[in-house]
Design a protein around this motif. Structure first.
Motif, PDB file in Angstrom:
ATOM      1  N   VAL A  60     -28.742 -11.595  58.616  1.00 34.74           N
ATOM      2  CA  VAL A  60     -27.742 -12.780  58.592  1.00 34.74           C
ATOM      3  C   VAL A  60     -26.796 -12.551  57.782  1.00 34.74           C
ATOM      4  O   VAL A  60     -26.702 -12.298  56.535  1.00 34.74           O
ATOM      5  N   HIS A  61     -25.540 -12.529  58.476  1.00 32.40           N
ATOM      6  CA  HIS A  61     -24.100 -12.540  57.943  1.00 32.40           C
ATOM      7  C   HIS A  61     -23.508 -13.561  57.168  1.00 32.40           C
ATOM      8  O   HIS A  61     -22.796 -14.418  57.732  1.00 32.40           O
ATOM      9  N   ILE A  62     -23.705 -13.770  56.030  1.00 28.96           N
ATOM     10  CA  ILE A  62     -23.582 -15.072  55.467  1.00 28.96           C
ATOM     11  C   ILE A  62     -22.092 -14.728  54.275  1.00 28.96           C
ATOM     12  O   ILE A  62     -22.504 -13.879  53.524  1.00 28.96           O
ATOM     13  N   ALA A  63     -21.034 -15.415  54.450  1.00 30.24           N
ATOM     14  CA  ALA A  63     -20.237 -14.897  53.712  1.00 30.24           C
ATOM     15  C   ALA A  63     -20.422 -15.110  52.177  1.00 30.24           C
ATOM     16  O   ALA A  63     -20.123 -14.503  51.385  1.00 30.24           O
ATOM     17  N   ARG A  64     -20.932 -16.412  51.633  1.00 25.80           N
ATOM     18  CA  ARG A  64     -21.186 -16.602  50.412  1.00 25.80           C
ATOM     19  C   ARG A  64     -22.593 -17.296  50.558  1.00 25.80           C
ATOM     20  O   ARG A  64     -22.600 -18.648  51.076  1.00 25.80           O
ATOM     21  N   GLY A 107     -24.278 -12.273  49.187  1.00 27.47           N
ATOM     22  CA  GLY A 107     -23.625 -12.438  50.397  1.00 27.47           C
ATOM     23  C   GLY A 107     -22.381 -11.696  50.675  1.00 27.47           C
ATOM     24  O   GLY A 107     -22.223 -10.677  50.054  1.00 27.47           O
ATOM     25  N   PRO A 109     -25.573  -8.130  54.333  1.00 28.89           N
ATOM     26  CA  PRO A 109     -26.426  -9.260  55.038  1.00 28.89           C
ATOM     27  C   PRO A 109     -27.608  -9.498  54.320  1.00 28.89           C
ATOM     28  O   PRO A 109     -28.243  -8.759  53.996  1.00 28.89           O
ATOM     29  N   GLU A 133     -29.858 -19.270  62.425  1.00 27.53           N
ATOM     30  CA  GLU A 133     -28.461 -19.368  62.678  1.00 27.53           C
ATOM     31  C   GLU A 133     -28.163 -20.807  62.516  1.00 27.53           C
ATOM     32  O   GLU A 133     -26.997 -20.934  62.005  1.00 27.53           O
ATOM     33  N   THR A 169     -27.966 -21.501  58.675  1.00 28.47           N
ATOM     34  CA  THR A 169     -27.013 -21.123  57.624  1.00 28.47           C
ATOM     35  C   THR A 169     -25.641 -20.973  58.244  1.00 28.47           C
ATOM     36  O   THR A 169     -24.699 -20.693  57.377  1.00 28.47           O
ATOM     37  N   LYS A 170     -25.393 -21.556  59.522  1.00 31.01           N
ATOM     38  CA  LYS A 170     -24.255 -21.292  60.192  1.00 31.01           C
ATOM     39  C   LYS A 170     -23.218 -20.106  59.998  1.00 31.01           C
ATOM     40  O   LYS A 170     -22.231 -19.968  59.806  1.00 31.01           O
ATOM     41  N   SER A 171     -24.330 -19.017  60.341  1.00 29.29           N
ATOM     42  CA  SER A 171     -23.891 -17.752  60.118  1.00 29.29           C
ATOM     43  C   SER A 171     -24.524 -16.722  61.246  1.00 29.29           C
ATOM     44  O   SER A 171     -25.496 -17.100  62.008  1.00 29.29           O
ATOM     45  N   ARG A 172     -23.787 -15.772  61.512  1.00 26.93           N
ATOM     46  CA  ARG A 172     -24.098 -14.745  62.610  1.00 26.93           C
ATOM     47  C   ARG A 172     -25.432 -14.199  62.236  1.00 26.93           C
ATOM     48  O   ARG A 172     -25.678 -13.572  61.126  1.00 26.93           O
TER      49      ARG A 172
END
Length: 233
Positions: free
Chosen positions: A183-187, A133, A137, A155, A158-161
């Protein structure tokens, strides 16, 4: 500072190590991307030197490269079992889990990886991360019908953009005619659980998470090439 030319040299070094695992008479899964291209060229040299092998390409681009290199290809509709598959990755974590799909060939790449007795992954050292992540993405292939609803479900999970991938101002189409959302997931703390959950969403064809599939990881670094064998699953 490591330049793109330096990284390409490291990818080539990793590819040259990888083809040493290929033996005469094998059926080989051929990956897609800049690192895999070096591998295909190297295999072509072995074929010209007398090695007999057949390949299964993971994209039209790879098929064209393989034909140019003189590698015989197996028909995609055949019921093949691969001795080894060799491919690159966009990210790899310490557990040998991967994110793939930056080039959009993730579906074929996963089918080929799953069909191989051994899956060899080639990367330069910049693709190694402590956790998947963040800087890259997660690609997910989805069917066009109702894609907006599918994206919304992704979305929500994952709670992500979630961003629809485009090319030349139009939605990117995979070779299967599908779409890709990034999907832009931080971690990604639990990649296996995430892969399972994403695959439960109607409309998702496949994810770019490759979990527990890597047999051997070959890393090109400024200090040389490192070969790591995955622990028994």
């Amino acid at each position: 500072m490591t330049t793109q030319l330096d990284l390409d040299r490291l990818k080539k070094a990793a590819a040259l190590e990888a083809v040493e695992f290929v033996r005469d008479g094998m059926i080989v899964g051929l990956g897609t991307g800049s690192t895999a291209k070096h591998m295909i060229v190297a295999l072509g040299e072995k074929v010209r030197a007398g090695m007999r092998l057949r390949g299964v390409p993971t994209s039209h681009e790879t098929a064209a490269l393989a034909k140019e290199a003189g590698i015989a290809l197996i028909d995609a509709d055949s019921r093949w079992e691969l001795d080894v598959a060799i491919d690159g990755a966009d990210q790899v974590d310490p557990g040998f889990n991967l994110i793939k799909g930056g080039g959009g060939a993730l579906l074929k790449e996963k089918i080929v990886a799953a069909s191989a007795k051994q899956f060899i992954v080639l990367v330069d050292y910049t693709k190694q991360v402590p956790m998947l992540g963040g800087s890259f993405p997660l690609p997910i292939e989805i069917i066009p019908f109702g894609w907006g609803s599918t994206a919304r479900e992704i979305e929500s999970l994952t709670k992500s953009r979630v961003v629809l991938r485009e090319k030349n101002g139009a939605p990117f189409r995979t070779e299967a005619g599908n779409l890709i959302v990034d999907v832009h997931i931080a971690r990604i703390h639990h990649p296996k659980d995430l892969e399972i959950a994403l695959n439960q969403i109607p409309g998702v064809v496949e994810t770019g998470l490759f979990i527990g599939r890597t047999s051997i990881l070959i890393v090109g670094s400024p200090h040389g090439v490192d070969i790591h064998h995955a622990p028994e699953q």
